[in-house]
Design an enzyme around this catalytic site. Structure first.
Site, short mmCIF file in Angstrom:
data_model
loop_
_atom_site.label_atom_id
_atom_site.label_comp_id
_atom_site.label_asym_id
_atom_site.label_seq_id
_atom_site.Cartn_x
_atom_site.Cartn_y
_atom_site.Cartn_z
N LYS B 13 6.62 1.58 31.42
CA LYS B 13 6.70 1.46 32.70
C LYS B 13 7.59 0.63 33.38
CE LYS B 13 3.01 4.13 33.69
NZ LYS B 13 2.35 4.41 32.37
N CYS B 14 8.06 0.70 34.45
CA CYS B 14 9.03 -0.26 35.10
C CYS B 14 8.70 -1.61 34.90
CB CYS B 14 8.90 0.08 36.55
SG CYS B 14 10.02 -1.02 37.78
N PRO B 15 9.72 -2.39 34.35
CA PRO B 15 11.14 -2.06 34.44
C PRO B 15 11.47 -1.82 33.18
CG PRO B 15 10.59 -4.49 34.08
CD PRO B 15 9.35 -3.84 34.02
#
Lengths: 190, 80
Positions: B13-15
């Site tokens: 997941k981000c980042p």
């Protein structure tokens, strides 16, 4: 066709050199579009997560990132363990009220006496969202710079040895922040 | 020598997808291509922005059944 070569007088060269020097100086003082400066004032888990996601993301995009931790942000970077020696009574009290350890950071919303935080942390692990310690490790790897507000440290009696281990962590004042911020195109306050 | 490089960013997941891209790109030679696979919906726009910001070339971006495949070429020179 004959090539015409103009002779340039030493005076012209001197003027040009001076102009180049002035331009270079000007260029040096312009804000760098590839630099990000952040002020982390908050010490809550959600705000720290946002700050470190942005910092690591920007660093991954090749930006020079510097984070300045002040007030609750500075206290949030305390590691767990006993308080440092030689503190005043009030400083010891602050130390007790602002316990160290990244795992103790609370949510700014839905904390619900720790229940909300537990649920949030569990969901983060389940959905593979990076935790605060993981993000800080990533920030280290990517060379994100961290500076701590010395005034906040003195005010709350926080000593350098009580803070998390972070390479190149500096302790500074507002002038350093202003310098960093003015040389970066973007400054954030979290 | 041109070898096909691949990176699997599935589940991240981000980042973290772009953090992994940033780490991988350092190991590549200029002009070298690699394929990144991800399933984070944000990766679709993020990989484009990452390429715009870093200067690496996004050759292809496929989006099929929540599976994103990006082909990226490392930029030739570091322009300061």
């Amino acid at each position: 066709m004959a090539l015409e070569i103009e002779t340039v007088s030493p005076e012209t060269i001197a003027t040009m050199e001076q102009r180049i020097e002035e331009l270079e100086k000007k260029q040096k003082n312009t804000a760098d579009v590839n630099a990000l400066s952040m002020v982390v004032f908050s010490g809550e888990l959600d705000k720290l997560l946002a700050a470190f996601v942005i910092a690591t993301g920007a660093a991954a995009c090749g930006m020079r990132v510097s984070m300045f931790f002040t007030f609750w942000g500075a206290a949030a970077l305390k590691k767990s363990g006993p308080q440092a020696k030689g503190k005043s009574i009030v400083e010891r009290m602050f130390g007790c009220l602002l316990p160290g350890g990244l795992g103790k950071r609370k949510l700014s919303k839905l904390e619900m006496l720790g229940v909300g935080r537990q649920l949030m942390t569990r969901e983060m692990a389940k959905k593979n969202v990076a935790s605060l310690p993981e993000l800080i490790e990533t920030a280290k790897e990517l060379g994100v710079g961290i500076n701590i507000c010395q005034m906040s440290m003195s005010l709350m009696g926080i000593q350098a040895e009580e803070l998390i281990d972070y390479p190149g962590m500096g302790y500074c004042g507002v002038a350093n922040l202003v310098e960093q911020s003015s040389s970066s195109n973007t400054t954030m306050f979290i | 020598m041109i070898t096909e490089r691949k990176i699997d960013l599935t589940g991240l997941k981000c980042p973290m997808p772009i953090v992994q891209l940033a780490k991988l790109i350092k190991e590549l030679d200029a002009g070298e291509e690699f394929t990144a696979t991800a399933d984070d919906p944000a990766f679709c726009l993020d990989v484009e922005s990452w390429c715009n910001k870093t200067g690496h070339e996004l050759i292809r971006l496929e989006d099929s059944n929540e599976r994103l495949v990006a082909v990226i070429r490392k930029k030739i020179s570091e322009v300061e």
